[in-house]
Design an enzyme around this catalytic site. Structure first.
Site, PDB file in Angstrom:
ATOM      1  N   TYR A  39      47.218 -28.391   9.898  1.00 45.19           N
ATOM      2  CA  TYR A  39      45.988 -28.787  10.581  1.00 45.19           C
ATOM      3  C   TYR A  39      46.125 -30.150  11.267  1.00 45.19           C
ATOM      4  O   TYR A  39      45.280 -30.518  12.079  1.00 45.19           O
ATOM      5  CB  TYR A  39      44.824 -28.858   9.594  1.00 45.19           C
ATOM      6  CG  TYR A  39      44.364 -27.526   9.061  1.00 45.19           C
ATOM      7  CD1 TYR A  39      44.945 -26.332   9.481  1.00 45.19           C
ATOM      8  CD2 TYR A  39      43.345 -27.457   8.133  1.00 45.19           C
ATOM      9  CE1 TYR A  39      44.522 -25.120   8.984  1.00 45.19           C
ATOM     10  CE2 TYR A  39      42.908 -26.244   7.620  1.00 45.19           C
ATOM     11  CZ  TYR A  39      43.494 -25.081   8.054  1.00 45.19           C
ATOM     12  OH  TYR A  39      43.067 -23.881   7.554  1.00 45.19           O
ATOM     13  N   TYR A  57      44.396 -18.273  18.548  1.00 44.57           N
ATOM     14  CA  TYR A  57      43.244 -18.923  17.919  1.00 44.57           C
ATOM     15  C   TYR A  57      42.094 -18.918  18.916  1.00 44.57           C
ATOM     16  O   TYR A  57      42.196 -19.499  19.991  1.00 44.57           O
ATOM     17  CB  TYR A  57      43.592 -20.362  17.512  1.00 44.57           C
ATOM     18  CG  TYR A  57      42.514 -21.001  16.660  1.00 44.57           C
ATOM     19  CD1 TYR A  57      42.493 -20.784  15.286  1.00 44.57           C
ATOM     20  CD2 TYR A  57      41.511 -21.782  17.222  1.00 44.57           C
ATOM     21  CE1 TYR A  57      41.495 -21.338  14.495  1.00 44.57           C
ATOM     22  CE2 TYR A  57      40.514 -22.338  16.433  1.00 44.57           C
ATOM     23  CZ  TYR A  57      40.509 -22.111  15.071  1.00 44.57           C
ATOM     24  OH  TYR A  57      39.509 -22.645  14.287  1.00 44.57           O
TER      25      TYR A  57
END
Length: 407
Positions: free
Chosen positions: A368, A276
């Site tokens: 998340y 990421y």
């Protein structure tokens, strides 16, 4: 290119076809983009815009590649040597009709069977989208630094590539933030892992087994060999730094979750899937941007809170494929902190590993609400920080164990 002193740098890009169209429209020659006296009148079908039957003959309205739309012409089907474009045209027509479930595609006007203008308009938009997505796919694959392919697919709507997204392979630090902290030493191993390999020097165990699969529990850091280590590129402790080994597809979801990512290959349990990345900014700047993103209804902020909460990764404008990975309450990816050429505990790299076997064609997701993650898609408008608390966002992950909300 450098901009004027004190002025922001501006990069402008135009496709080859767009530049060719401008040249032909103004009757200009430009050898560098293939517009010469000989090629000025070359014709190649770019896509088909419309259809009619006149006096028993089938005609298609042709958009010529590298020519402005004002140069479109009606051509009899027998003259067209573009079976794939004909197939796309018919497929798009049938897709539209099946969705709206209206009557016939053709109407008789002045003794000519002509395509319904609404249908023709949809076909042109779909053709332009197909070209735009193909160009975006080519751009992504030019910019990536790993061997695996990136595909792009939208069979759901007319959404094209994101307008303000720039592909990067690694962190883009804001001014004053150093993501390479000048490491000058590495392990002396010739066959890692040895007694004084990088993980052991940091006080941890090697993260990978002999099959190069993850063997540590979530929450523990990964210390990989760095650019100063004696070991070579085939060292079993060099996994994340090599980039994703799997071909992935950015695709449009059909249940209102925007873009998503699916794997095109089978992924075994505990395998590295992707990193990421985004802009690395201070937490103060993240608070400021978070308020702006709230007003836009999107944010892609990810707190780097392995050791402290000084920095945040913002993948809103700069990122890689992970920018498009959706949330799930039952994810198949897990976040791990990784240290390679930067041993600053405040600035770990973020890697996503598989939590189970993932089949080819399956969507990739992560939670998340995992420690350190906040708001990674436009559909997730709520963060975890109390200072960013807003209206709760309904979760659309569809998992049996869905919590109902993203926040």
């Amino acid at each position: 290119p450098e901009g004027r002193r004190g002025a922001p740098e501006v990069t402008m890009e135009a496709s080859l076809e767009t530049l060719q169209e401008l040249c032909r429209k103004e009757n200009l020659r430009c050898k560098s983009i293939g517009i010469t006296n000989r090629s000025l009148k070359n014709y190649e079908v770019e896509y088909l815009c419309d259809y009619k039957v006149e006096e028993g003959t089938e005609y298609y309205l042709v958009k010529w590649k590298g020519w402005p739309e004002s140069s479109n012409t009606w051509e009899p089907q027998k003259n067209l040597k573009c079976p794939l474009l004909l197939q796309n045209f018919l497929s798009d027509k049938n897709e539209y009709l099946s969705r709206v479930r209206e009557g016939k595609a053709l109407k008789v006007r002045n003794h000519v069977k002509a395509l319904n203008p609404v249908v023709a308009d949809y076909i042109v938009k779909k053709a332009k989208q197909r070209i735009a997505l193909q160009r975006w796919k080519e751009e992504l694959n030019r910019k990536k630094n790993h061997k695996a392919m990136i595909l792009v697919e939208n069979t759901v709507d007319l959404e094209g590539p994101p307008l303000d997204f720039y592909y990067i392979n690694e962190y883009k630090p804001a001014p004053g933030i150093n993501v390479i902290n000048g490491i000058t030493t590495g392990c002396e191993c010739t066959d890692c892992p040895a007694e004084k390999c990088c993980p052991k020097e940091a006080g941890f165990i090697l993260a990978y087994n002999k099959q190069k699969k993850l063997k540590i529990q979530p929450g523990l850091p990964i210390y990989e060999c760095n650019s100063f280590c004696r070991c070579g590129p085939d060292c079993p402790n060099r996994i994340v730094q090599k980039g994703t080994p799997y071909s992935l597809c950015i695709f449009r979801t059909n249940n209102g979750r925007g873009w998503g990512v699916k794997t095109l290959q089978k992924i075994k349990t505990n395998s590295f899937v992707m990193e990421y990345v985004g802009e690395v900014i201070t937490s103060e700047e993240a608070e400021r941007r978070g308020q702006l993103y709230d007003n836009q209804g999107n944010t892609y902020l990810f707190d780097l809170d392995y050791d402290s909460d000084e920095f945040t990764v913002d993948a809103a404008r700069y990122g890689n494929v992970s920018h498009f990975v959706n949330h799930s309450c039952d994810p198949n990816l897990q976040v791990f902190n990784v240290f390679i050429d930067n041993l600053d505990l405040r600035l770990p790299r973020i890697a996503l590993f598989s939590t189970r076997t993932i089949k080819a064609g399956e969507e990739l997701t992560f939670d998340y609400q995992m420690k350190g993650s906040i708001d990674l898609t436009s559909e997730s408008a709520d963060g975890l920080s109390p200072s960013r608390k807003r209206i709760r966002t309904v979760c659309k992950c569809g998992a049996v164990c869905c919590r109902g909300y993203l926040n």
